[in-house]
Design a protein around this motif. Structure first.
Motif, short mmCIF file in Angstrom:
data_model
loop_
_atom_site.label_atom_id
_atom_site.label_comp_id
_atom_site.label_asym_id
_atom_site.label_seq_id
_atom_site.Cartn_x
_atom_site.Cartn_y
_atom_site.Cartn_z
N TRP A 65 0.85 -1.19 0.00
CA TRP A 65 0.00 0.00 0.00
C TRP A 65 0.89 1.25 0.00
O TRP A 65 1.90 1.30 0.72
CB TRP A 65 -0.91 0.01 1.22
N TYR A 66 0.49 2.22 -0.80
CA TYR A 66 1.15 3.50 -0.88
C TYR A 66 0.09 4.58 -0.72
O TYR A 66 -1.10 4.30 -0.87
CB TYR A 66 1.86 3.67 -2.24
N ARG A 67 0.50 5.78 -0.42
CA ARG A 67 -0.46 6.88 -0.31
C ARG A 67 0.13 8.16 -0.88
O ARG A 67 1.35 8.34 -0.90
CB ARG A 67 -0.91 7.09 1.14
N GLN A 68 -0.79 9.02 -1.32
CA GLN A 68 -0.37 10.26 -1.97
C GLN A 68 -1.33 11.37 -1.62
O GLN A 68 -2.56 11.18 -1.67
CB GLN A 68 -0.31 10.05 -3.49
N VAL A 69 -0.77 12.53 -1.27
CA VAL A 69 -1.57 13.74 -1.07
C VAL A 69 -1.28 14.67 -2.23
O VAL A 69 -0.21 14.60 -2.85
CB VAL A 69 -1.28 14.41 0.29
N PRO A 70 -2.21 15.57 -2.54
CA PRO A 70 -2.02 16.47 -3.70
C PRO A 70 -0.72 17.25 -3.61
O PRO A 70 -0.38 17.80 -2.54
CB PRO A 70 -3.24 17.39 -3.62
N LYS A 124 2.29 16.11 -3.72
CA LYS A 124 3.43 15.38 -3.16
C LYS A 124 3.59 14.04 -3.86
O LYS A 124 2.70 13.56 -4.55
CB LYS A 124 3.24 15.19 -1.65
N GLN A 125 4.76 13.42 -3.63
CA GLN A 125 5.02 12.13 -4.25
C GLN A 125 4.24 11.03 -3.54
O GLN A 125 3.77 11.20 -2.43
CB GLN A 125 6.51 11.82 -4.22
N ARG A 126 4.12 9.91 -4.24
CA ARG A 126 3.47 8.74 -3.67
C ARG A 126 4.46 8.05 -2.73
O ARG A 126 5.58 7.72 -3.13
CB ARG A 126 3.03 7.79 -4.79
N ASP A 127 4.04 7.81 -1.50
CA ASP A 127 4.93 7.26 -0.48
C ASP A 127 4.50 5.87 -0.05
O ASP A 127 3.31 5.55 0.00
CB ASP A 127 4.95 8.16 0.76
N LEU A 128 5.48 5.07 0.31
CA LEU A 128 5.23 3.74 0.83
C LEU A 128 4.52 3.80 2.18
O LEU A 128 4.87 4.63 3.04
CB LEU A 128 6.56 2.99 1.00
N VAL A 129 3.54 2.92 2.37
CA VAL A 129 2.90 2.76 3.67
C VAL A 129 3.32 1.42 4.28
O VAL A 129 3.83 1.37 5.40
CB VAL A 129 1.36 2.80 3.55
N ALA A 130 3.12 0.35 3.54
CA ALA A 130 3.45 -0.98 4.05
C ALA A 130 3.55 -1.96 2.89
O ALA A 130 2.88 -1.78 1.86
CB ALA A 130 2.41 -1.47 5.05
N ALA A 175 -5.23 10.83 2.66
CA ALA A 175 -4.53 10.67 1.38
C ALA A 175 -5.35 9.77 0.47
O ALA A 175 -6.33 9.16 0.91
CB ALA A 175 -3.15 10.07 1.59
N VAL A 176 -4.92 9.69 -0.77
CA VAL A 176 -5.42 8.63 -1.66
C VAL A 176 -4.48 7.43 -1.48
O VAL A 176 -3.26 7.57 -1.60
CB VAL A 176 -5.44 9.08 -3.13
N TYR A 177 -5.07 6.29 -1.18
CA TYR A 177 -4.29 5.08 -0.93
C TYR A 177 -4.35 4.20 -2.18
O TYR A 177 -5.42 3.93 -2.72
CB TYR A 177 -4.84 4.34 0.28
N TYR A 178 -3.17 3.74 -2.61
CA TYR A 178 -3.04 2.90 -3.79
C TYR A 178 -2.44 1.55 -3.40
O TYR A 178 -1.50 1.50 -2.60
CB TYR A 178 -2.10 3.54 -4.80
N CYS A 179 -2.97 0.49 -3.97
CA CYS A 179 -2.32 -0.80 -3.76
C CYS A 179 -1.41 -1.10 -4.94
O CYS A 179 -1.62 -0.59 -6.06
CB CYS A 179 -3.32 -1.92 -3.52
N ASN A 180 -0.42 -1.88 -4.67
CA ASN A 180 0.60 -2.25 -5.66
C ASN A 180 0.87 -3.74 -5.55
O ASN A 180 0.83 -4.30 -4.46
CB ASN A 180 1.88 -1.46 -5.39
#
Length: 123
Positions: A36-41, A43-49, A91-96
């Motif tokens: 999972w990663y997250r991104q706020v407007p 800013k870059q997309r950051d690792l969560v876990a 944030a917007v959370y993205y899965c990878n």
């Protein structure tokens, strides 16, 4: 084709909990790490876990002790249980997922991303 579909985002008060899910579907041979990663407007997309196929996990310091990542290999699904949520988790959370597929009689591993799900922590 491969598709990652996320669910579970929404609005929650500080201190509350949410559980995000991400299911991978399509012509999948195997899945290595999922995360999972997250991104706020702005800013870059950051690792969560992240979690490996064997279950080893890794967390960014800011979520340690509050978030728990898990996966169901039989369902090609990764989850993140988010507790004690803070406004800065908004944030917007993205899965990878690192997915291996057959292409032209060869196996290839590529990164795939979900469409993102909004998590808002606010009173």
């Amino acid at each position: 084709q491969v598709q990652l579909v996320e669910s579970g985002g929404g609005l929650v008060q500080p201190g509350g909990s949410l559980r995000l899910s991400c299911a991978a579907s399509g012509s999948i041979f195997s899945i290595r790490a999922m995360g999972w990663y997250r991104q706020v407007p702005g800013k870059q997309r950051d690792l969560v876990a992240t979690i490996t196929s064997g279950g080893s996990t890794n967390y960014v310091d800011s979520v340690k002790g509050r978030f728990t990542i898990s996966r169901d290999n039989a369902k090609n699904t990764v989850y993140v249980q988010m507790n004690s949520l803070k406004p800065e988790d908004t944030a917007v959370y993205y899965c990878n997922a690192e997915i291996t597929r057959w292409r032209n009689a060869y196996l290839y591993t590529d990164d795939y991303w979900g469409q993102g799900t909004q998590v808002t922590v606010s009173s």
